[in-house]
Structure formats: C-alpha cells, structure tokens
Design a protein around this motif. Sequence first.
Motif, short mmCIF file in Angstrom:
data_model
loop_
_atom_site.label_atom_id
_atom_site.label_comp_id
_atom_site.label_asym_id
_atom_site.label_seq_id
_atom_site.Cartn_x
_atom_site.Cartn_y
_atom_site.Cartn_z
N GLU A 144 3.60 3.97 -16.34
CA GLU A 144 4.05 3.01 -15.34
C GLU A 144 5.57 2.82 -15.34
O GLU A 144 6.16 2.52 -14.30
N THR A 145 6.20 2.97 -16.49
CA THR A 145 7.63 2.67 -16.58
C THR A 145 8.51 3.92 -16.47
O THR A 145 9.73 3.78 -16.29
N THR A 186 17.12 1.86 -20.55
CA THR A 186 15.90 1.71 -19.75
C THR A 186 14.64 1.87 -20.59
O THR A 186 13.56 1.44 -20.17
N MET A 193 12.34 3.84 -14.88
CA MET A 193 13.43 4.20 -15.80
C MET A 193 14.33 5.25 -15.19
O MET A 193 15.57 5.12 -15.18
N LEU A 247 12.54 -1.08 -21.06
CA LEU A 247 11.56 -1.51 -20.06
C LEU A 247 10.14 -1.32 -20.54
O LEU A 247 9.21 -1.97 -20.05
N ILE A 248 9.94 -0.39 -21.49
CA ILE A 248 8.60 -0.17 -22.04
C ILE A 248 8.35 -1.27 -23.08
O ILE A 248 9.03 -1.33 -24.10
N GLU A 287 1.58 2.29 -20.32
CA GLU A 287 2.92 1.70 -20.18
C GLU A 287 3.96 2.79 -19.94
O GLU A 287 4.87 2.63 -19.11
#
Length: 783
Positions: free
Chosen positions: A611-612, A341, A616, A344-345, A608
């Motif tokens: 937000e992620t 995960t 995650m 995702l960043i 970022e």
Amino acid sequence: MIGFLENVVFRLRALILLGLLVFTVIAGYYATGLRMTAGFDKQLPVGHEYIQTFQEYRDQLFGSNRIIVVLAPNEGTIWTREFFKTYKELTDDIFFLPGVSRHTVTSLWTPNTRYIEITEDGISADDVISGRVTADSMTPANLQKIQSNVIRGGFVGRLVADDFQSAMVVAELQDYDPSTGQPLDYFDLAAKLEKQIRDKYESDQYTVRIIGFAKLIGDIADGAGTVVKFFIVAFILTALALYLYSRSVLLTSATLFASLTSVVWQFGLLNLLGYGLDPLAVLVPFLVFAIGVSHGVQQINLITAEISAGANAEQAARVAFSRLLVPGSMALITTLVGFGTLYLIPVPMIRELAITASIGVVLKIATNLIMLPLLVSYLKFGENFRDRVTRSREVRLKIMRGLGFVASPRWAVIILIGSTTLFGIAVYQGMNRHVGALHAGAPELRPDARYNVDSTEIANSFALGLNVLTVVVETPPDSCVTYSYMKYLNQFSWAMQNVPDVTLVVSLPFAIKGSAAGWNEGNLKWKDIPRNRPALAQASNTVPGAGALYNQTCTILPHMIYLKDAKATTIKSAINAVKEWRAAHPMEGVNIRLASGNMGVQAAVNEEITETELPMMMWVYAVIIALVTLTYRDWRAVIACCLPLTFGTFFGYWFMEVLQIGLTVATLPVMVLAVGIGVDYAYYIYNRIPYYLGEGMNVTDAFRQALLETGMATFFTALTLAVGVSTWAFSDLKFQADMGLLLSFMFMVNMIMAITVLPALAVVLEMLFPRKRPVARQSAPVH
C-alpha cells in the motif's frame, strides 16, 4: 550566493575543519556504544487491521512469537527409555529459558498435554504421560501406553512426528524477560538456545532442530557479522578504483576519509538518540558510505580536471565546492526524501531504518560537499601528479568523445525507441513481482542454512509448525453450545482446510466433532456437530486443550490455520480465502477477524509495503520534479531527468522478477536508494547543459561537452560501487546477497540510463519542441 558561501567557507576552513574534528571525536566515542537491537514488536505494523486484532487478543492467543525445539534420535524411533529421559530434560531446560511464558510450554511431558479415552462409562481424560511415571522409572509397558495415548489423543503430526522419529517442545515467548522486567534480549536467548539446548543435547545419538523468531534473529545477527568482512573487501576495491581514477594516494584517502567520517557520525548520533542497529538494517550505513563515494568521485573528477588545467589545490577545491554544491545538495535531498518516505510504512523496524538512513544522508552534505573540498585545499600536488592526471584524463576523454554519438539526432531517436520498448517489457514483467518472501523457509537466510534445514524437516514431519495464521472469531455468548453458530464455523473450518498449502486447521467445531463421536462409542456416524444443546455442551466441555479454542464466555473462538510455508503467495492465498468466505457467508452476530499468529503479522507487513510503495515513489518523484523545476525552470529538464530514472526503476522490478527476489523490508531500501543514486547521475550530467546552451551551443554539442566533463565520473562511480557491493552476493545471508545483486544491477542500469537515454531524450524533445527563444547566457555554471 554560491560565491559568497565559497568565500566564507574557505576563509574559515581551518576553524570549520577543527570543529568537524572535535565532532568526529565525540561521535566516535558514542559510536563505540552502539549495539544491535531486535524485538518482536518492532515487526508489527502500527494501526493495521491484523495487528489491532493481534494486540487486542495477544494475552489470550498464541502462535505469533514461539520457539519450537525438536529432538530426533539418529537411529530408530522415539519409543525408548533413553529418549524420553533426554526429552524430559530438554522440556525442563526450555521451561527455564529467559522470556519463555512457562504456562505455554508444551511437550508430551507437560500436564497440558491430555488425551481423551472412550470407555464403557463414556469419556475419560488423562495426561498423555501419567504423573506416576518418571523418566527414571520408564518401562516398556509405560512406553506402549504413552504411544497409545499419543495416537488416541491426535498428537501424531502435532507433538510427535508422523514417522515417530522425533518429538517437539513448543513454547511461547514474551517480549520482556519476567525475571528482570527488561525487554527480552533476543540475541542472548538465541545464544542460550545454541549453548544450553543444541550443544547440550545434540550428539551422535540425537539431532536437535530449533526454529522461531528468536532463533532466526540470532542467526541473522551472526551472519551480519560477516558484513564487516564484505565491507572491508568493498572498501579495498573502492580504494583501488579511486586511486586508479585520481592517480593520487592523498585524494583517495581524503575521499574515503570523508565517506567514513559520516558513518562514524551516524553511529554516534544513533546511540545518542537512543537507537540501536537492527540486524536487518545493518547494511544501511554501508549504503550511506556508497552514497558518499558516489559524490566523492564527482569531486575528484572536477578537482583533477582543474589541476590538469593548471590550478593549485585550493583553487581546484574552490571550483569543486562551488560547482557541485547545488547538484550534490539536490541529489542528497532527493535521497533523503527517498529514505524518509520509508517512514510512511508504519512498521517500527522500517521506521528505525528510515531514521538511520536519513541521518546518514544528511551528514553527507557536511562530509562530502564541504569537508572533502576543504581537506583537498590543504593538499600539495607536484608536477608529476599533474602530468599523470593529464594523461589519465586524455584516455577518459577519448572514450567519452566516442560515446558522444548518443546525443546525435539519428542515434537519439534509435536509443529512445529501443529503451521505450524495453521499458514496456519491464512494466509488463514487473507487474508479476511479489511483495514478501518467494521461497520456503526464512527468506533472510540461504536455503541450506541450518535454520532453513531445520524448518524444512519440521514442516515435512509435523502438520503443526511456526507458520500459523490465527483467525479470531467473535460470537455472542454461549455460542459453543448453540448449534447454528457451531455449524456455521464448522463450514468455515472445512473451507479453510481445503485451501491449497493449508496443512491443518485447529478449531472448536472440528474438535467438537471428534468429541461427539467419542461420546457415542467412537462411531464415525456421530462425528458431527450435535444439534441438541446438552449434547453439544457435553462435547465441547470434553475437548482437549479447550482453553486454546474458546474463552470462558464462548465469545472468542480462534481458528488456527497452519500453512505449509511462509511464502508470500501462500500467505496471500490463505488471507484471501478468509476474506472471500466471510464476504460470501455473513452471519449476524459473528465477526471473523484477521489476524494473529506469525503469518498474520507477516501478512500485515506485506500489505503495508504494497500500500505504501506507490505513495513513497510518488513523493520521491515529486521532490525531484520540484527541485529540477526550481533549479532549471525548464519542463524539458524535468522530463529528461525523471523519465530515465523511471526506466531504471522498472528495469529493477523486472530484474527482481527474473531472479525471484521479493519486495521485502531488505530490498525496499535498495529500490529507494537506486532512485537516489540514479538521480545523482542525472543531476550531475544535466547541471552543465543550461550553461553550454547559453554559450550558443546546440543541445547535441552541449550534451557532448557535458559527457566529457562528467560522463566518465558517472560511469566510474557506478562501476566502482557495483563491483564493491557485488561481493555481498557471497554472503551467508540471502537478503544481503539479494541486496548486493540488486544494488549492482541498479547502479549500472541507472548509469546507462543517465549517459544514454537522458541525452537522447533531451535531443528528441528539442527536435519535437524547439525553443522559441535562446537560453540566456550565464557567466558561470548553473547553481
């Protein structure tokens, strides 16, 4: 199914081990070619609003990737012939460093440093140091003239320190070396800054201070070299602990060998796939090693239990393989998803870290769940070993019997109430944690590191430094000579200048006001934006350094906002101030865009991560819920495995707030790993519960029996890993020390949650929601 796999694997064990040996040799060959890599662009979040602005204007705007070198005499001021001769040589040497964008090199000696003088005829502009003056021909009169030009040109606090005791050279870097066309080798540049700049010019007479991304990444790489030392210490401590637990040199060696083998495979595959090892991700392979040790201890625990019961090595290895394959695979899959995960960043460096960690975790399935039992099956243990193991196990079992009270209904309620109360406090305290750096200077290094000392000294002596947030203002053509636009942007500049921790704002409107006053005999009454278009044109055309303040068509007007430090709170305050002002004061045709400069890049990274982070964690928990549901088909198991893990995660956030550790690129993988290790404990403990429930035991007795089998292994694993990584707290790198402290805490707190809150929660759930039908009897443990 598990029995079939067991028979196949152990029948072909010699062939499998031979194949793994060949793969290890090949991977080891490629592992020797793995190198550290770093690049400025690897920090940039792909697709982020700020980075889109940065990429669009990176050839026109500067400040995101620069080096600053300050030369300071140890006695007196800079106004001596000897200083300026040395300062000239320093400027020339920086000019020829690899990767330096030469037209951006700025010092008092460079022709792009000009001043404006008010004369009887109006305004004249000239170089701060005349082209007719050389370092060898410098006279006291020349020095006096230069000092006057520096003051009149407004270079005090920018190129010259406020107290005249140092002067700086600034240069922008390209992410490639123009002389070779290859990506810039930041480690080589950092070494050259030390050897060709600091070592050459620092002496009893002068002090040299150097800051910038290139120097920082070099210092981190140098500090990362100590990782090997701490790994050796952790390895020795782990080996001693494993021996005390297993009472066997052979078992200890096999476990360590399996864990190390996966690291060799990991390095080899990374090199084969074209990846390097980023200095900020250098600890990831050792985290993967820790995961291997965690699963290895569970293998040792079950193997020694079987041997103590009379089994031989192969029989014990078979039991360990079959019984731990499913919970071990579940745990590793969860950890894999956790690291995955991170992808995702959208920051290339973090994505490389995710790939590095994920490769290592996948390899653990082969090395720790398959190779380790196969290696053990070939070992020979004597009767003396069985006696030693039996005595050692009796001591451990006695401790676990004493701990069995946590599964009694009365204590289960007390434990659950107490832990829930602490969880509520942790949630409240964890809300105050920050994303990003919480201390001045480079957060990766300790406050007393040379880089941070240099950074602090430069920040105290100069208004201009590395911490620049560049706001790009897009306007209609010829806005430089349009009063309404200049008035509007002057108000914006003034608002930013009054934001806390902003040291300086450099913008065209501010420069125009000074130029306008100059055209009117320096009268401060005229220090304003001229309303008359020709007067405004006259003022804007004579602004020094105009090329950095507007483009040829006057459609791009960057505002450079210099911040006091790079703390997350400072950056966030400045970013929010820009957003609030542009929202409250819109103007047709004007677009205020965030952001360039290195603070714009850091702000994008922080946003970022913010937000992620939640998505995650949601993905990780979704996988845990799915795996537990599919394996045990019991909603009670889902709650019992997930809730203690949630408690541990928020206790970790609370710990970060207390120790003022920000959530950064370095600490984020720790929190992900903590979830993976924490769920390991839960899987291994809960995996035996359905079996004992099917045997007719109540939930209290089932958990007591499970604790006897796996509780001590869980406790020992956490303690061993915590002691090993706690040595990182003494590292020269602050981010490594923070990771060590945070990991140690998370290992222990997740273990405590698994052996106390998990049983307590399961017992309370059985009390509140009794099962309507008994659990079906199973002939073997749940697989």
